[in-house]
Design an enzyme around this catalytic site. Structure first.
Site, mmCIF file in Angstrom:
data_model
loop_
_atom_site.group_PDB
_atom_site.id
_atom_site.type_symbol
_atom_site.label_atom_id
_atom_site.label_comp_id
_atom_site.label_asym_id
_atom_site.label_seq_id
_atom_site.Cartn_x
_atom_site.Cartn_y
_atom_site.Cartn_z
ATOM 1 N N GLU A 57 0.842 -1.201 0.000
ATOM 2 C CA GLU A 57 0.000 0.000 0.000
ATOM 3 C C GLU A 57 0.872 1.245 0.000
ATOM 4 O OE1 GLU A 57 -2.365 2.574 3.381
ATOM 5 O OE2 GLU A 57 -2.288 0.395 3.602
ATOM 6 N N THR A 87 -4.751 5.999 2.716
ATOM 7 C CA THR A 87 -5.242 7.313 3.148
ATOM 8 C C THR A 87 -6.226 7.878 2.123
ATOM 9 O OG1 THR A 87 -3.018 7.633 4.100
ATOM 10 C CG2 THR A 87 -4.551 9.456 4.290
ATOM 11 N N LYS A 147 -9.845 -2.640 8.381
ATOM 12 C CA LYS A 147 -8.564 -2.194 8.930
ATOM 13 C C LYS A 147 -8.794 -1.710 10.360
ATOM 14 C CE LYS A 147 -5.569 1.869 8.417
ATOM 15 N NZ LYS A 147 -5.111 2.906 7.472
#
Length: 214
Positions: A57, A87, A147
């Site tokens: 990521e 993000t 997450k």
């Protein structure tokens, strides 16, 4: 810029649960390359892939991050590895992730509009949660991979507590994770631990290899 209103250019809707079930099958670790620039991101992505960490990521917070993401996506494509954008906070970031070639998005919090926009753009979505209320909202929306952030502050005890009411939910522990605590969180019921700076330490790499080999 891609015209997402053109029906001929619309990607197929992605099922996030199905995607991550396959992507994380037998994979206890993923890598996060935050704010590292293009050259360093490429180097650490290669380190991760060589170690056996398939998913990488690259968080999107600056224009440089977007350049790094595109470069890592290209490198990953050559090795058959999927790369995601992190993000992801809004529709603009979803579009940037899609245009960069990412395969999935990761968010620090739970925003179902971002989840659906990601899936409609052909990207799986991994939203962040930190409370039972957020896990329930995500579960009700059909999400099964979440997450947990910030995992180091939630602590290992949070995960068996969540497993009681939400046995079908699989958690990716993110935030404060490293080679020294990864095994503890996996033993607590976490399915995947996300690491970053540990990829730059030889000692940490050796420990990460042990985690992968468990």
């Amino acid at each position: 810029m891609t015209d997402m209103t053109d029906p001929d250019l619309q990607p197929d809707l992605v099922d996030s649960t199905e995607y991550f079930d396959q992507a994380f099958d037998g994979a206890p670790l993923m890598a996060i390359l935050r704010g590292m620039g293009t050259e360093r991101s490429l180097a650490l992505a290669t380190t991760a892939w060589d170690l056996g960490i398939d998913l990488v990521e690259v968080p999107l917070q600056t224009p440089t991050d977007r350049e790094a993401l595109a470069a890592v996506v290209a490198a990953g494509r050559e090795r058959g590895k999927d790369v995601g954008a992190g993000t992801v906070l809004d529709m603009a970031t979803v579009e940037a992730a899609a245009e960069s070639g990412a395969r999935f998005t990761v968010s620090p919090g739970l925003d179902l509009e971002v989840v659906r926009a990601s899936e409609e753009a052909g990207l799986a979505s991994l939203p962040g949660v930190a409370t039972a209320t957020e896990v329930q909202r995500a579960h009700t929306a059909g999400l099964r991979w979440l997450k947990a952030f910030p995992a180091s502050l939630l602590g290992t005890g949070w995960f068996p507590a969540m497993r009681g009411p939400f046995p079908e939910v699989r958690f990716v522990a993110t935030g404060g994770m490293n080679a020294r605590n990864a095994a503890d969180f996996l033993d607590a019921g976490v399915r995947v631990v996300a690491v970053g700076s540990a990829l730059e330490s030889d000692a940490e790499l050796a420990r990460l290899a042990e985690v992968i080999a468990r």
